[in-house]
Design an enzyme around this catalytic site. Structure first.
Site, PDB file in Angstrom:
ATOM      1  N   GLY A  46       0.833  -1.251  -0.222  1.00  0.00           N
ATOM      2  CA  GLY A  46       0.066  -0.179  -0.002  1.00  0.00           C
ATOM      3  C   GLY A  46       0.968   1.144   0.041  1.00  0.00           C
ATOM      4  N   VAL A  83       2.158  -5.605   3.775  1.00  0.00           N
ATOM      5  CA  VAL A  83       1.489  -6.276   4.730  1.00  0.00           C
ATOM      6  C   VAL A  83       2.116  -7.627   4.605  1.00  0.00           C
ATOM      7  CG1 VAL A  83      -0.663  -7.129   5.518  1.00  0.00           C
ATOM      8  CG2 VAL A  83      -0.435  -4.846   4.576  1.00  0.00           C
ATOM      9  N   ASP A 100      -9.002   6.656   3.187  1.00  0.00           N
ATOM     10  CA  ASP A 100      -8.843   6.086   2.033  1.00  0.00           C
ATOM     11  C   ASP A 100      -9.827   4.830   1.669  1.00  0.00           C
ATOM     12  OD1 ASP A 100      -7.350   5.436  -0.315  1.00  0.00           O
ATOM     13  OD2 ASP A 100      -5.599   4.462   0.728  1.00  0.00           O
TER      14      ASP A 100
END
Length: 743
Positions: free
Chosen positions: A427, A432, A544
Site C-alpha cells: 500500500g 503487509v 482512504d
C-alpha cells in the site's frame, strides 16, 4: 563467352549465400556493430537492447531516434530526450518537463504549465529510488497523480528561514515517489499562488526529477532562475526498464525471444508488483548480457589491487585463487612468513595459550554484552518516543484486554523474518505480511514506511483509541510493536482477499456476485464506517475508502481495513492534514480543494465503491478515451441520457430488480454530491442499504416470510402464491418507492 557467363552466375550465387549467412548472423551482433546501426548518438552510447531505428533494437519499446536540432545531436524515445543508458543497472536517464505557475502582471492573471509523463505500455517505469517530487515557491501546494496515487507537499516562505541546500518546507518541499508508477501528471492547487507576492516571488514550480541532480538555492523563489537553470524547463528523470512484462520462468519457455543470450548471464525478476525481467552478467563477469559472448570474465588480479596481498594471484573463470611464495603460508587470507618454533618449555607455552584464549573470550563477551545493551537502549528510546509507556499503563489498568504490545523478535518469527514469500499486499503506507503467532493464530503484520514527528508523539494515544474499536465489520487491531523506528501494526488475518479482486479479478471466469450479495457487502462496509464516525470515543476518519481496503472473510462478510491514511477527527484547524494523499478515482473533490478531511470525504469515496458494485468497472481506466476514463463521468452521463442499463454489470441485469437498482443508483448519486454538506451521513447510507438488502435477500414468493412481507405491507397469502397478480407488482413497486424515500 559462355564460360564468362557461368563465372558471373557462380559469383552471384556465392554473393547470395554470403548475404543469407550475414542476415542469419545479424541478430547475434550488438546494435553498434550491425551494418548501418550506430553505437552512439552524439555523446550518448546506445547499447543493445536499445538501438537507433526498429531494426537495430531488441523490440519497438527500445527503439530510439537520432536527430539534429539547432546543431545539437539528440537521442529521442518518442519525444523525450535520452541522455544516458546503463545496462548493468537497467536504468535510463531522460529529460522531462517541469510544471510552472507564474503571475503575469500584464494580464493580471496566473499562467499554468502542467507537466506529465506516460510510460504505459512501454518497458519503462519511474524509479522511486533515484527521483523525488520537488515543489518550489513561497505559496505553493502541488501534487502529482498516477493511476493509484495522489501525493505532493506545501511550500511556504511565511515565518520561515530559507537555506541553500535545505528542502524541508521553507521555500522548497519534497515527497517520495510511489513505487511501480508508469504515468504521472503534475497539478497546482489554484488556491495557493503568487498573485499577492509576484513582485518578489513570481513563480511556483513542481518537478518529478532525479534527486542527485537537485540542490535547492534560495534564488529559485525570487525569480525565474529555476526554470532557466534546468535547460529551459527540462529536468533529469531516471527510469527503470524491463525487457518484457513477463517473469523469468515465463520468459525461458520461449527461447526464441528470451533476451539473456550471453553465456555467463542470469535472468533477474522485477522486485516490483508489476511483472517483468532483465538480464545481468554472472558474478565475476561483466559486459552486455543481451548479446552472445557479451559477458566477459573479469580479471580480478589486474583490475583491482592484488586481492592476494603479497601472495600470488591467479585468475580463474569468474573468480581468482591465491597462493604464497616459498617460505610463506596462508593465514586468514594473507601470506605470512613461516616462523620456526623456538624451543620453550611446554608448560609455560600451554599456560600462556590458555590464558590468551580466556582473555579473548572475555573481551568478546564484554563487547557482545555492550552491543546488546546498546540495542536494548535504542529499542527503549523508540518505545518511549511512540508513547509506549502511556499505552502500557493504560493496558495494565484495563487488565485482560485483547490488545497486545509485541516484540520485534515475535513478529520476525511469525513472518519468517519478513520473508518476501509472506507478503500479501502493498500500500501507499507500507507492506503487509501474513504471520503465524505461537498458538497457531494467523495475523496480518503491517510494516509502515515512514512516520512524522507529530505522529510519533500521538501514536500511543491513537493506539489506545483504535484498540477499542469493536465491530464485526472492522478488521480487528490486535496489537502493535513499538521498539522499532517505524511502529508495526498487527491485525486479524482476513482470508478471502479484497472486494476489488472479487469485482475486477479474472473477468472471464470470475465468481458470480448477485445483487443481494453486493448489497450485503455494501451495507456491512457502510455500517462499519458509520461506527467509526459516530460510535467511537473519538470520531475516526478513514481517509482512504476504496474497494481494495474492504476485505472479505471466509463467509464473504465485509471487513473495513487499512487505517494507514486514517486520522482522528481534529479538534481545531491547526491539526488538519496539509499533504494530499489518497487513491486517485476515490478522492473527494472538496478535499482536493481545501485539504481538510471530513466524514463526508469518506461518504464520497464510498459512493465510488457503490458504482463499482453496480457496474463492475474500475474507478479509473487510463487506456479508455478521455470521456470514458472516469467511472463517475461515465455514470453521470448514463444517468442523464437514461442509459444506465448499458453500464450495469451483466451479472445483475435481468433479475427483475429494476426498482432495487434505482434505489442504489439514487443513493450513489446522493453520496457523490460535489458539495459535502449535501451528502448523507454514513449512518443514513447504512440505514437505507439495510432496508434495501432485507427486501432483496428474502424473495416474495417464499412461504413463512411474514416478517419481510410485512415490511412492505403485502399479505402473506398473496406472497405465498405461485402465481402473482399485477396487483402484487403494483403493491411491490409502491412499497419500494416508500422504502427509497425512507418512510
Amino acid at each position: 563467352m559462355k564460360q564468362g557467363r557461368s563465372w558471373l552466375l557462380l559469383c552471384g550465387h556465392v554473393f547470395l549465400c554470403l548475404s543469407a549467412i550475414s542476415a542469419l548472423a545479424t541478430p547475434d551482433v550488438p546494435a553498434g556493430q550491425r551494418p548501418g546501426c550506430p553505437a552512439n548518438c552524439g555523446d550518448v552510447d546506445i547499447p543493445f537492447p536499445f538501438g537507433i531505428g526498429e531494426r537495430c533494437a531488441l523490440h519497438s519499446g527500445f527503439k530510439l531516434n537520432c536527430t539534429i536540432t539547432n546543431g545539437t545531436t539528440k537521442a529521442l524515445n518518442g519525444n523525450i530526450e535520452v541522455t544516458k543508458i546503463s545496462v548493468p543497472k537497467s536504468k535510463i536517464w531522460m529529460k522531462t518537463t517541469m510544471s510552472r505557475q507564474c503571475y503575469f502582471p500584464a494580464t493580471r492573471s496566473m499562467n499554468y504549465s502542467d507537466a506529465w509523463v506516460n510510460f504505459t505500455n512501454t518497458p519503462f517505469s519511474i524509479s522511486e529510488v533515484d527521483n523525488k517530487i520537488v515543489v518550489i515557491g513561497c505559496n505553493a501546494l502541488a501534487y502529482m497523480t498516477s493511476a493509484s496515487y495522489v501525493i505532493g507537499c506545501y511550500s511556504t516562505c511565511k515565518d520561515a528561514t530559507l537555506e541553500n541546500g535545505k528542502c524541508s518546507g521553507a521555500g522548497c518541499c519534497q515527497a517520495d515517489v510511489p513505487k511501480d508508477i508508469q504515468y504521472y501528471k503534475a497539478y497546482f492547487n489554484e488556491n495557493y499562488n503568487t498573485t499577492k507576492i509576484w513582485k518578489n516571488n513570481p513563480c511556483n514550480y513542481m518537478a518529478l526529477m532525479e534527486k542527485a541532480a537537485f540542490s535547492f538555492n534560495t534564488s529559485y523563489v525570487e525569480s525565474t532562475v529555476f526554470g532557466e537553470t534546468y535547460n529551459k524547463g527540462l529536468v533529469p528523470l531516471v527510469a527503470n526498464w524491463k525487457i518484457r512484462p513477463w517473469s523469468c520462468e515465463v520468459a525461458r519457455k520461449n527461447m526464441s525471444s528470451y533476451a539473456c543470450v550471453s553465456s555467463h548471464s542470469e535472468c533477474v525478476d522485477s522486485t516490483t508488483n508489476v511483472p517483468g525481467y532483465h538480464c545481468k552478467c554472472s558474478k565475476g563477469y561483466k559486459g552486455n548480457p543481451y548479446i552472445r559472448a557479451g559477458c566477459q570474465d573479469v580479471d580480478e588480479c589486474l583490475e583491482n589491487a592484488n586481492p592476494c596481498g603479497h601472495g600470488i594471484c591467479e585468475n580463474t573463470p569468474g573468480n581468482y585463487s591465491c597462493s604464497c611464495h616459498p617460505g610463506n603460508h596462508m593465514t586468514d587470507g594473507f601470506c605470512v612468513p613461516i616462523q620456526k618454533s623456538p624451543h620453550f618449555p611446554a608448560a609455560p607455552v600451554v599456560g600462556a595459550s590458555v590464558g590468551l584464549v580466556v582473555f579473548v573470550i572475555a573481551v568478546a563477551g564484554a563487547c557482545l554484552m555492550q552491543e546488546r545493551r546498546k540495542l536494548q537502549k535504542i529499542k527503549q528510546n523508540y518505545f518511549r518516543q511512540h508513547g509506549g509507556l502511556i499505552l502500557f499503563e493504560e493496558m495494565k489498568s484495563k487488565q485482560g484486554g485483547a490488545f497486545k504490545i509485541f516484540s520485534e523478535e515475535e513478529l520476525q518469527q511469525a513472518t519468517n523474518r519478513f520473508s518476501d514469500q509472506q507478503v500479501v499486499g502493498h500500500g501507499g503506507h507500507g507492506t503487509v505480511y501474513k504471520g503465524l503467532l505461537k498458538g497457531g493464530v494467523e495475523v496480518a503484520v503491517k510494516r509502515c514506511t515512514a512516520i512524522t514527528e507529530q505522529h510519533k508523539k500521538e501514536f500511543g494515544k491513537e493506539m489506545l483509541i483504535l484498540s477499542q474499536i469493536n465491530h464485526r465489520n472492522v478488521v480487528k487491531l490486535l496489537g502493535c510493536c513499538l521498539e522499532v523506528e517505524v511502529p508495526m501494526l498487527v491485525y486479524e488475518f482476513v482470508p478471502n482477499g479484497t472486494l476489488f479482486h472479487l469485482i475486477h479479478g479474472n473477468r472471464h471466469g470470475r465468481r458470480r456476485i448477485s445483487l443481494a450479495s453486493r448489497l450485503g457487502i455494501a451495507y456491512e462496509s457502510a455500517d462499519a464506517l458509520a461506527y467509526l464516525h459516530s460510535s467511537t470515543s473519538t470520531p475516526i476518519l478513514h481517509g482512504d475508502v476504496k474497494s481494495s481496503n474492504i476485505l472479505l472473510d471466509g463467509d464473504y462478510m465485509a471487513k473495513v481495513s487499512d487505517f494507514g491514511a486514517s486520522i482522528l477527527a481534529p479538534n481545531d484547524e491547526s491539526q488538519f492534514v496539509t499533504i494530499v494523499q489518497g487513491t486517485c478515482g476515490y478522492l473527494d473533490p472538496e478535499y482536493m480543494q481545501t485539504c481538510q478531511l471530513t466524514e463526508k470525504s469518506d461518504v464520497y469515496s464510498f459512493g465510488v465503491v457503490l458504482l463499482e458494485l453496480l457496474t463492475g468497472k474500475k474507478p479509473l481506466n487510463l487506456n479508455a478515451p478521455d470521456d470514458e476514463k472516469s467511472l463517475l463521468m461515465v455514470f453521470m452521463s448514463a444517468v442523464m441520457e437514461n442509459k444506465l442499463e448499458e453500464i450495469l454489470d451483466d451479472q445483475i441485469k435481468g433479475e427483475n430488480n429494476v426498482e432495487f437498482l434505482e434505489g442504489v443508483v439514487e443513493l450513489a448519486k446522493h453520496c457523490l454530491e460535489m458539495c459535502g454538506q449535501n451528502r448523507p451521513t454514513m449512518k443514513e447510507v447504512a440505514d437505507k442499504l439495510d432496508r434495501l438488502r432485507k427486501v432483496v435477500q428474502h424473495p416474495w414468493e417464499q412461504q413463512n416470510s411474514g416478517e419481510d412481507q410485512s415490511l412492505l405491507g403485502v399479505p402473506s397469502s398473496l406472497a405465498s402464491s405461485t402465481i402473482v397478480s399485477d396487483e402484487y407488482f403494483s403493491i411491490k413497486k409502491n412499497a419500494i418507492k416508500n422504502l427509497q424515500s425512507g418512510r
